[in-house]
Design a protein around this motif. Sequence first.
Motif, PDB file in Angstrom:
ATOM      1  N   UNK A 157       0.809  -1.220   0.000  1.00  0.00           N
ATOM      2  CA  UNK A 157       0.000   0.000   0.000  1.00  0.00           C
ATOM      3  C   UNK A 157       0.842   1.271   0.000  1.00  0.00           C
ATOM      4  N   UNK A 158       1.992   1.249   0.670  1.00  0.00           N
ATOM      5  CA  UNK A 158       2.838   2.441   0.716  1.00  0.00           C
ATOM      6  C   UNK A 158       3.394   2.775  -0.666  1.00  0.00           C
ATOM      7  N   UNK A 184       0.545   7.102  -6.622  1.00  0.00           N
ATOM      8  CA  UNK A 184      -0.603   7.999  -6.756  1.00  0.00           C
ATOM      9  C   UNK A 184      -0.160   9.446  -6.554  1.00  0.00           C
ATOM     10  N   UNK A 185       0.677   9.692  -5.548  1.00  0.00           N
ATOM     11  CA  UNK A 185       1.167  11.050  -5.298  1.00  0.00           C
ATOM     12  C   UNK A 185       1.981  11.571  -6.474  1.00  0.00           C
ATOM     13  N   UNK A 186       2.837  10.717  -7.033  1.00  0.00           N
ATOM     14  CA  UNK A 186       3.639  11.120  -8.188  1.00  0.00           C
ATOM     15  C   UNK A 186       2.749  11.488  -9.375  1.00  0.00           C
ATOM     16  N   UNK A 212      -8.115   7.745  -3.256  1.00  0.00           N
ATOM     17  CA  UNK A 212      -8.687   8.575  -2.207  1.00  0.00           C
ATOM     18  C   UNK A 212      -8.059   9.961  -2.285  1.00  0.00           C
ATOM     19  N   UNK A 213      -8.881  11.001  -2.254  1.00  0.00           N
ATOM     20  CA  UNK A 213      -8.375  12.367  -2.315  1.00  0.00           C
ATOM     21  C   UNK A 213      -7.669  12.774  -1.031  1.00  0.00           C
ATOM     22  N   UNK A 214      -8.072  12.206   0.100  1.00  0.00           N
ATOM     23  CA  UNK A 214      -7.528  12.629   1.383  1.00  0.00           C
ATOM     24  C   UNK A 214      -6.188  11.973   1.698  1.00  0.00           C
ATOM     25  N   UNK A 215      -6.086  10.651   1.501  1.00  0.00           N
ATOM     26  CA  UNK A 215      -4.868   9.944   1.921  1.00  0.00           C
ATOM     27  C   UNK A 215      -4.085   9.355   0.755  1.00  0.00           C
ATOM     28  N   UNK A 260     -13.366   5.363   1.949  1.00  0.00           N
ATOM     29  CA  UNK A 260     -12.009   4.878   2.189  1.00  0.00           C
ATOM     30  C   UNK A 260     -11.867   4.496   3.660  1.00  0.00           C
ATOM     31  N   UNK A 261     -10.815   3.765   3.994  1.00  0.00           N
ATOM     32  CA  UNK A 261     -10.540   3.421   5.386  1.00  0.00           C
ATOM     33  C   UNK A 261     -10.286   4.652   6.244  1.00  0.00           C
TER      34      UNK A 261
END
Length: 91
Positions: A24-25, A31-33, A54-57, A80-81
């Motif tokens: 997951x990390x 996703x961030x990239x 997920x937009x938040x995490x 999301x979780x």
Amino acid sequence: MSIAADRIQRLHDLAQEAARDGDDDRAREYVRLARRLAERNRLRLPREFRRSTCDACDAYLIPGRNARVRTRDGHVVVTCDCGQQSRYPYE
């Protein structure tokens, strides 16, 4: 397609693969990239990418593992979780 759009698609595929393998990390980093790349090049992220993250995490969402999907009157609610909810319509 531009080079940036191709790279965003490749990062989406890598994030999906990493999330399915349980890393997951690494998926979150992909996703961030992709988000940063789209922001820098003023590109809109593909619909499939926006709906599966997920937009938040910045987690790559896999229903049943880290996301809950429910249907309501005319829209789908993905939770999301982390608690963030996103909604989108369907017919």
